[in-house]
Design an enzyme around this catalytic site. Structure first.
Site, PDB file in Angstrom:
ATOM      1  N   LYS A 138     -39.514 -16.372 -77.860  1.00 35.61           N
ATOM      2  CA  LYS A 138     -39.063 -17.288 -77.744  1.00 35.61           C
ATOM      3  C   LYS A 138     -38.109 -17.881 -78.195  1.00 35.61           C
ATOM      4  O   LYS A 138     -37.057 -18.749 -78.257  1.00 35.61           O
ATOM      5  CB  LYS A 138     -39.963 -17.916 -79.170  1.00 35.61           C
ATOM      6  CG  LYS A 138     -41.620 -18.399 -78.766  1.00 35.61           C
ATOM      7  CD  LYS A 138     -41.849 -19.016 -77.249  1.00 35.61           C
ATOM      8  CE  LYS A 138     -43.006 -19.064 -76.742  1.00 35.61           C
ATOM      9  NZ  LYS A 138     -42.899 -20.279 -75.244  1.00 35.61           N
ATOM     10  N   SER A 152     -40.877 -22.363 -79.838  1.00 37.14           N
ATOM     11  CA  SER A 152     -41.464 -22.438 -81.103  1.00 37.14           C
ATOM     12  C   SER A 152     -40.656 -22.126 -81.715  1.00 37.14           C
ATOM     13  O   SER A 152     -39.693 -22.792 -81.963  1.00 37.14           O
ATOM     14  CB  SER A 152     -41.999 -21.331 -80.739  1.00 37.14           C
ATOM     15  OG  SER A 152     -43.140 -21.345 -81.865  1.00 37.14           O
ATOM     16  N   TYR A 158     -44.584 -11.687 -80.127  1.00 39.37           N
ATOM     17  CA  TYR A 158     -44.525 -13.413 -80.000  1.00 39.37           C
ATOM     18  C   TYR A 158     -42.846 -14.326 -80.792  1.00 39.37           C
ATOM     19  O   TYR A 158     -42.292 -15.042 -80.364  1.00 39.37           O
ATOM     20  CB  TYR A 158     -45.149 -14.672 -80.656  1.00 39.37           C
ATOM     21  CG  TYR A 158     -45.443 -15.851 -80.022  1.00 39.37           C
ATOM     22  CD1 TYR A 158     -46.011 -16.033 -79.201  1.00 39.37           C
ATOM     23  CD2 TYR A 158     -45.020 -17.099 -80.893  1.00 39.37           C
ATOM     24  CE1 TYR A 158     -45.835 -17.538 -78.761  1.00 39.37           C
ATOM     25  CE2 TYR A 158     -44.573 -18.247 -81.246  1.00 39.37           C
ATOM     26  CZ  TYR A 158     -45.824 -18.708 -79.262  1.00 39.37           C
ATOM     27  OH  TYR A 158     -45.189 -20.209 -79.106  1.00 39.37           O
TER      28      TYR A 158
END
Length: 209
Positions: free
Chosen positions: A135, A118, A131
């Site tokens: 990533k 990401s 998150y």
């Protein structure tokens, strides 16, 4: 991606945690395409799914794109069970798939592995720390994996770019509508994915805008 790949004559085998989405895909894309309900966070489910899939041979292109996002909040307000859920899907899920699919791919010494990273795996924003952490982990895991593969194979962490998905709507609300829909994104992404090969091994890549 499934629609674009199928249009180009590729067989697509995939899984989702959602039985409803699996049924929808199976209805639209008949055999030899195959879709199963699998929770990639559970190693035993991935193992049971991989066995019949690999009976037909290893994949040429392995895409690890399952991911979830925490509800936006400062890190200290993220509940422990929610933090663990993000870790289990986004990191352990990728590991479980790799663990069961890589041995046959390595034995054949061919195949491309794409682990979806990401923009938040290369930069950060507030209130999505769990998150971002997962990533960043995908970047490191994939680049280390690339050094372990035999010549002729490829592993890359891929930043897909910003796409108007349910996940983005969770983070950005109405602001998500200003970004490409999944079908428009796939029109660019699928040819790019199909063009990856050993020359790209160990590169942190992004889908062209």
């Amino acid at each position: 991606m499934t629609e674009r790949l199928a249009e180009l004559g590729h067989t697509v085998i995939g899984c989702s945690q959602s039985p409803e989405r699996v049924k929808e895909l199976a209805k639209r894309f008949r055999p030899p395409h195959r879709f199963d309900t699998v929770d990639v966070a559970k190693d035993e489910q991935v193992a049971a799914w991989a066995k019949p899939v690999l009976a037909d041979g290893p994949p040429d292109l392995l895409l690890n794109n399952a991911a979830v996002m925490n509800r936006t909040a400062p890190l200290w307000e993220v509940p422990p069970d929610e933090f663990s859920w993000v870790i289990d899907v986004n990191i352990k899920g990728v590991y479980h798939v790799l663990r069961h699919f890589l041995p046959v791919m390595v034995a054949r010494k061919s195949g491309v592995i794409v682990n979806f990273s990401s923009g938040w795996g290369r930069s950060t924003s507030p209130e999505v720390a769990p998150y971002c952490a997962t990533k960043y982990a995908i970047e490191g895991l994939t680049l280390a994996l690339a050094q372990e593969l035999p010549h002729g194979m490829c592993a890359v962490p891929l930043n897909p770019g910003i796409i108007n998905t349910d996940m983005l709507q969770t983070a950005w609300g109405e602001g998500a509508s200003s970004y490409p829909t999944p079908d428009k994104w796939a029109a660019r992404a699928v040819p790019f994915l199909l063009g990856l090969g050993p020359k790209d091994n160990g590169k942190s890549l992004s889908v062209p805008q």
